[in-house]
Design an enzyme around this catalytic site. Structure first.
Site, mmCIF file in Angstrom:
data_model
loop_
_atom_site.group_PDB
_atom_site.id
_atom_site.type_symbol
_atom_site.label_atom_id
_atom_site.label_comp_id
_atom_site.label_asym_id
_atom_site.label_seq_id
_atom_site.Cartn_x
_atom_site.Cartn_y
_atom_site.Cartn_z
ATOM 1 N N ASN A 111 0.943 -0.987 -0.025
ATOM 2 C CA ASN A 111 -0.051 0.321 0.033
ATOM 3 C C ASN A 111 1.198 1.315 -0.080
ATOM 4 O O ASN A 111 1.475 1.952 0.727
ATOM 5 C CB ASN A 111 -0.432 0.401 1.215
ATOM 6 N N TRP A 112 0.823 1.913 -1.231
ATOM 7 C CA TRP A 112 2.006 2.828 -1.193
ATOM 8 C C TRP A 112 1.774 4.095 -0.494
ATOM 9 O O TRP A 112 2.074 5.097 -0.840
ATOM 10 C CB TRP A 112 2.245 3.483 -3.250
ATOM 11 N N LYS A 113 0.560 4.442 -0.435
ATOM 12 C CA LYS A 113 -0.358 5.457 -0.482
ATOM 13 C C LYS A 113 -0.255 7.035 -0.308
ATOM 14 O O LYS A 113 -0.210 6.869 -2.003
ATOM 15 C CB LYS A 113 -0.292 5.335 1.703
ATOM 16 N N HIS A 144 -10.309 1.306 4.975
ATOM 17 C CA HIS A 144 -8.258 1.372 5.518
ATOM 18 C C HIS A 144 -8.998 2.810 6.541
ATOM 19 O O HIS A 144 -9.159 3.480 6.659
ATOM 20 C CB HIS A 144 -7.608 1.915 4.338
ATOM 21 N N GLU A 169 -6.220 -4.475 10.510
ATOM 22 C CA GLU A 169 -5.130 -3.783 10.273
ATOM 23 C C GLU A 169 -4.964 -2.785 11.890
ATOM 24 O O GLU A 169 -5.526 -1.800 11.731
ATOM 25 C CB GLU A 169 -5.023 -2.577 9.837
ATOM 26 N N SER A 194 2.939 -2.359 10.733
ATOM 27 C CA SER A 194 3.717 -2.252 10.885
ATOM 28 C C SER A 194 5.024 -3.892 10.874
ATOM 29 O O SER A 194 6.220 -3.676 10.842
ATOM 30 C CB SER A 194 4.153 -1.738 11.710
ATOM 31 N N GLY A 213 2.808 -1.125 4.339
ATOM 32 C CA GLY A 213 2.932 0.024 4.330
ATOM 33 C C GLY A 213 4.791 1.019 3.818
ATOM 34 O O GLY A 213 5.208 0.214 2.831
HETATM 35 P P1 PGA Z 1 2.089 0.611 8.281
HETATM 36 O O1 PGA Z 1 1.090 0.063 6.574
HETATM 37 O O2 PGA Z 1 3.060 -0.585 7.288
HETATM 38 O O3 PGA Z 1 3.491 1.326 6.844
HETATM 39 O O4 PGA Z 1 2.248 0.504 8.638
HETATM 40 C C1 PGA Z 1 0.093 -0.420 6.807
HETATM 41 C C2 PGA Z 1 -1.309 0.002 6.407
HETATM 42 O O5 PGA Z 1 -1.626 1.113 6.278
HETATM 43 O O6 PGA Z 1 -1.635 -0.562 5.234
#
Ligand code: PGA
Length: 225
Positions: free
Chosen positions: A7-9, A99, A154, A187, A208
């Site tokens: 998930n590149w956001k 999300h 999540e 994480s 992420g």
């Molecule tokens: P993160 O994000 O790996 O940076 O904790 C995960 C997500 O929000 O999908």
């Protein structure tokens, strides 16, 4: 078979994407690394979905799938700035829905329902995010269980904090919801991922921060080999 969902956001520009594809392709061409037991899904920003899809088609990453990070709750029409499921289905196989970061932009349970329904009607596989038993329960009613879908657990405190959820807390959520298979996100890195593979109910990971640098992503693939 495990899912690795990046998930590149709101990250990565064209130069980053070129670099990511080149680096990951080269690493996977090394015979020591095999990803045949992995389904890799990359979710770039809406803007970059087309570019990413075109680029990987002519690369060693042509077995990767493309996903979107969200979808409009509306069908075709006058909805400025929105991207519909009927449009995403031309380019994507998956879409992340619900999300917890979407809440700050006004996403409600009702809108998540509509998104899941439209995604499934348009043959997208929804990656349905939940962070509590209550949210999971409120989403169940709108899912077409005959069609493909994934649940992603999540917990908010684990997202982007460097504090991944414990294996025990994931077991607990599986028991309390009755979900037998889920993707875990929060994480995840190349070290912590090894802990989670001990639970056969964890069928994949939503990643992420550690999916952005191609070397981190390759290390995650390596640690699952
Ligand atoms: P993160 O994000 O790996 O940076 O904790 C995960 C997500 O929000 O999908």
């Amino acid at each position: 078979m495990k899912y690795l969902i990046a998930n590149w956001k709101q990250n990565q520009n064209l130069a980053d994407i070129d670099n990511w594809i080149d680096y990951v392709s080269l690493a996977l061409s090394n015979k020591k690394i095999t990803n045949k037991n992995l389904t890799c899904v990359v979710c770039p920003s809406f803007l970059h979905i087309f570019y990413f899809k075109k680029k990987i088609a002519n690369s060693l990453l042509n077995s990767f799938f493309v996903g979107a990070q969200d979808v409009s709750e509306y069908d075709r029409g006058a909805h400025t700035g929105e991207v519909g499921a009927f449009q995403l289905q031309d380019l994507c196989d998956y879409v992340i829905i619900g999300h917890s970061e979407r809440k700050q932009f006004g996403e409600t349970i009702e809108s998540i329902h509509k998104k899941i329904i439209l995604a499934q009607q348009n043959n997208l596989i929804p990656i349905i995010c939940f962070d509590s038993v209550q949210k999971y329960q409120s989403l169940k009613a709108c899912i077409d269980y005959k069609k493909p879908h994934l649940f992603a657990y999540e917990p908010v405190g684990a997202i982007g904090t460097g504090n991944p959820a414990s294996l025990e807390s994931i077991d607990e959520i599986m028991q309390n919801t009755g979900v037998q298979k889920l993707v875990y996100g929060g994480s995840v890195d190349y070290k912590t991922i090894k802990l989670y593979v001990k639970n056969p109910g964890i069928v994949g990971f939503l990643i992420g921060s550690n999916s952005l640098k191609p070397s981190d992503f390759v290390n995650i693939i390596k640690s699952l080999n």
